[in-house]
Design an enzyme around this catalytic site. Structure first.
Site, PDB file in Angstrom:
ATOM      1  N   GLY A 150       0.783  -1.237   0.000  1.00 53.42           N
ATOM      2  CA  GLY A 150       0.000   0.000   0.000  1.00 53.42           C
ATOM      3  C   GLY A 150       0.811   1.282   0.000  1.00 53.42           C
ATOM      4  O   GLY A 150       0.307   2.338   0.399  1.00 53.42           O
ATOM      5  N   SER A 151       2.040   1.236  -0.513  1.00 51.96           N
ATOM      6  CA  SER A 151       2.826   2.473  -0.482  1.00 51.96           C
ATOM      7  C   SER A 151       2.266   3.509  -1.463  1.00 51.96           C
ATOM      8  O   SER A 151       2.331   4.710  -1.196  1.00 51.96           O
ATOM      9  CB  SER A 151       4.306   2.188  -0.743  1.00 51.96           C
ATOM     10  OG  SER A 151       4.521   1.796  -2.078  1.00 51.96           O
ATOM     11  N   ASN A 152       1.717   3.066  -2.577  1.00 53.73           N
ATOM     12  CA  ASN A 152       1.099   4.030  -3.502  1.00 53.73           C
ATOM     13  C   ASN A 152      -0.158   4.641  -2.894  1.00 53.73           C
ATOM     14  O   ASN A 152      -0.407   5.837  -3.049  1.00 53.73           O
ATOM     15  CB  ASN A 152       0.794   3.357  -4.841  1.00 53.73           C
ATOM     16  CG  ASN A 152       2.018   3.315  -5.739  1.00 53.73           C
ATOM     17  OD1 ASN A 152       2.466   4.343  -6.228  1.00 53.73           O
ATOM     18  ND2 ASN A 152       2.598   2.130  -5.906  1.00 53.73           N
ATOM     19  N   ARG A 171      -5.754  -8.522  -8.562  1.00 53.11           N
ATOM     20  CA  ARG A 171      -6.813  -9.391  -9.087  1.00 53.11           C
ATOM     21  C   ARG A 171      -7.120  -8.981 -10.513  1.00 53.11           C
ATOM     22  O   ARG A 171      -7.135  -7.782 -10.833  1.00 53.11           O
ATOM     23  CB  ARG A 171      -8.118  -9.261  -8.261  1.00 53.11           C
ATOM     24  CG  ARG A 171      -7.979  -9.541  -6.795  1.00 53.11           C
ATOM     25  CD  ARG A 171      -7.563 -10.965  -6.481  1.00 53.11           C
ATOM     26  NE  ARG A 171      -8.490 -11.956  -7.024  1.00 53.11           N
ATOM     27  CZ  ARG A 171      -8.240 -13.260  -7.041  1.00 53.11           C
ATOM     28  NH1 ARG A 171      -7.087 -13.719  -6.576  1.00 53.11           N
ATOM     29  NH2 ARG A 171      -9.113 -14.105  -7.525  1.00 53.11           N
ATOM     30  N   ASN A 184      -5.075   2.918 -12.914  1.00 52.60           N
ATOM     31  CA  ASN A 184      -4.133   1.929 -12.385  1.00 52.60           C
ATOM     32  C   ASN A 184      -2.727   2.495 -12.521  1.00 52.60           C
ATOM     33  O   ASN A 184      -2.464   3.315 -13.391  1.00 52.60           O
ATOM     34  CB  ASN A 184      -4.246   0.628 -13.196  1.00 52.60           C
ATOM     35  CG  ASN A 184      -3.297  -0.449 -12.686  1.00 52.60           C
ATOM     36  OD1 ASN A 184      -3.161  -0.657 -11.463  1.00 52.60           O
ATOM     37  ND2 ASN A 184      -2.614  -1.130 -13.582  1.00 52.60           N
ATOM     38  N   HIS A 194       1.184   1.029 -13.070  1.00 49.77           N
ATOM     39  CA  HIS A 194       1.954  -0.168 -13.409  1.00 49.77           C
ATOM     40  C   HIS A 194       3.428   0.220 -13.461  1.00 49.77           C
ATOM     41  O   HIS A 194       3.772   1.262 -14.034  1.00 49.77           O
ATOM     42  CB  HIS A 194       1.492  -0.735 -14.757  1.00 49.77           C
ATOM     43  CG  HIS A 194       2.208  -1.988 -15.140  1.00 49.77           C
ATOM     44  ND1 HIS A 194       1.940  -3.202 -14.532  1.00 49.77           N
ATOM     45  CD2 HIS A 194       3.211  -2.207 -16.022  1.00 49.77           C
ATOM     46  CE1 HIS A 194       2.755  -4.121 -15.043  1.00 49.77           C
ATOM     47  NE2 HIS A 194       3.535  -3.543 -15.942  1.00 49.77           N
ATOM     48  N   LEU A 241      -5.537  -6.337 -19.592  1.00 46.60           N
ATOM     49  CA  LEU A 241      -4.639  -6.106 -18.449  1.00 46.60           C
ATOM     50  C   LEU A 241      -3.506  -5.148 -18.810  1.00 46.60           C
ATOM     51  O   LEU A 241      -2.820  -5.339 -19.819  1.00 46.60           O
ATOM     52  CB  LEU A 241      -4.042  -7.447 -17.997  1.00 46.60           C
ATOM     53  CG  LEU A 241      -3.099  -7.384 -16.787  1.00 46.60           C
ATOM     54  CD1 LEU A 241      -3.858  -7.094 -15.515  1.00 46.60           C
ATOM     55  CD2 LEU A 241      -2.305  -8.669 -16.659  1.00 46.60           C
ATOM     56  N   GLU A 262       6.930   6.259  -8.800  1.00 44.56           N
ATOM     57  CA  GLU A 262       5.483   6.004  -8.702  1.00 44.56           C
ATOM     58  C   GLU A 262       4.842   6.918  -7.663  1.00 44.56           C
ATOM     59  O   GLU A 262       3.719   7.400  -7.836  1.00 44.56           O
ATOM     60  CB  GLU A 262       5.224   4.542  -8.304  1.00 44.56           C
ATOM     61  CG  GLU A 262       5.601   3.529  -9.366  1.00 44.56           C
ATOM     62  CD  GLU A 262       5.263   2.106  -8.933  1.00 44.56           C
ATOM     63  OE1 GLU A 262       4.135   1.874  -8.475  1.00 44.56           O
ATOM     64  OE2 GLU A 262       6.140   1.226  -9.043  1.00 44.56           O
TER      65      GLU A 262
HETATM   66  C1  GRF Z   1       3.538  -1.023  -7.427  1.00 48.07           C
HETATM   67  O1  GRF Z   1       4.797  -1.236  -8.019  1.00 48.07           O
HETATM   68  C2  GRF Z   1       2.491  -0.778  -8.471  1.00 48.07           C
HETATM   69  O2  GRF Z   1       2.967  -0.114  -9.600  1.00 48.07           O
HETATM   70  C3  GRF Z   1       2.070  -2.184  -8.854  1.00 48.07           C
HETATM   71  O3  GRF Z   1       2.098  -2.893  -7.645  1.00 48.07           O
HETATM   72  C4  GRF Z   1       3.019  -2.287  -6.740  1.00 48.07           C
HETATM   73  C5  GRF Z   1       2.248  -1.981  -5.500  1.00 48.07           C
HETATM   74  O4  GRF Z   1       3.066  -1.461  -4.475  1.00 48.07           O
HETATM   75  N1  GRF Z   1       0.794  -2.179  -9.518  1.00 48.07           N
HETATM   76  P1  GRF Z   1       2.366  -0.777  -3.216  1.00 48.07           P
HETATM   77  O5  GRF Z   1       1.414  -1.809  -2.629  1.00 48.07           O
HETATM   78  O6  GRF Z   1       1.664   0.440  -3.702  1.00 48.07           O
HETATM   79  O7  GRF Z   1       3.479  -0.456  -2.273  1.00 48.07           O
END
Ligand code: GRF
Length: 213
Positions: free
Chosen positions: A12-14, A91, A107, A109, A144, A174
């Site tokens: 969950g860092s994003n 998912r 999303n 990526h 996807l 990110e």
């Molecule tokens: C990130 O690298 C994101 O781009 C990908 O999954 C990872 C999730 O990291 N979809 P976090 O859970 O947000 O730390």
């Protein structure tokens, strides 16, 4: 006030970077809910400790993808989302689910799409020998890791990089990119026409890492 709902499966860092930016920059939005498909998702505990509304829709409790996605959508829609953010949500979503949130689901990526969709992105990038890597925020479509690109961040691949080193460099990018894109959305600064995204006030849709020569 726009409602943002965030879906995650793990760290969950994003999600954290979006929550923190939303607060610090006083976006015209609130984090209406953080929802995970795993009760032990690390990000969920952080969100709850922040006083955010959290929920779990456990995919293991549902017979198939359709049933899971229906339960997930029911939970999401209780929070009346204007924007749905996938933040490490692991998912595959059904077409019906994707269509329901068309134009309001983003999303992130960790590659420069359309290169290296799917899993093991950094391994794929290193194996290919690319000299630049990065991250992409895009609107979600049924295929996807495809869909109209909102913004990208580029970082260098450095000699000696392994998957962890590259992943860390991309993740730092990110954490700048996703809040930027989410903010544009809630401020009405994005337009989608003929399947392409336009940033309405001319802000660059590309972030460069300072280390690029
Ligand atoms: C990130 O690298 C994101 O781009 C990908 O999954 C990872 C999730 O990291 N979809 P976090 O859970 O947000 O730390």
């Amino acid at each position: 006030m726009k409602n943002i709902v965030i879906l995650l499966s793990g760290r969950g860092s994003n999600m954290r970077s979006v929550v923190q930016a939303c607060r610090a920059e006083s976006w015209p939005a609130r984090i209406a809910a953080v929802i995970a498909n795993r009760p032990d998702a690390e990000g969920l505990a952080w969100a709850a400790a922040q006083g955010l509304t959290t929920a779990v829709v456990d995919h293991r409790a549902h017979a198939d993808r359709e049933a899971f996605d229906a339960a997930l959508a029911a939970e999401i829609d209780r929070h009346q989302p204007d924007l749905l953010l996938l933040a490490g949500f692991m998912r595959i979503l059904t077409d019906g689910f994707v269509r329901h949130y068309e134009g309001r689901m983003l999303n992130i990526h960790p590659s420069l799409l359309p290169a290296f969709p799917g899993l093991h992105t950094h391994r794929q990038a290193l194996a290919a020998g690319v000299q630049a890597a990065g991250a992409t925020v895009h609107f979600v479509t049924p295929q996807l890791d495809h869909g109209p690109i909102v913004a990208q961040a580029v970082v260098p691949v450095l000699p000696g990089d392994d998957e962890t080193a590259l992943a860390d460099r991309v993740l730092a990018a990110e954490h700048r990119l996703y809040p930027m894109a989410a903010r544009w959305f809630v401020e009405g600064r994005l337009a989608l026409a003929q399947g392409r995204v336009r940033q309405l006030d001319g802000a660059p849709q590309l972030l460069w890492d300072g280390g690029l020569g």
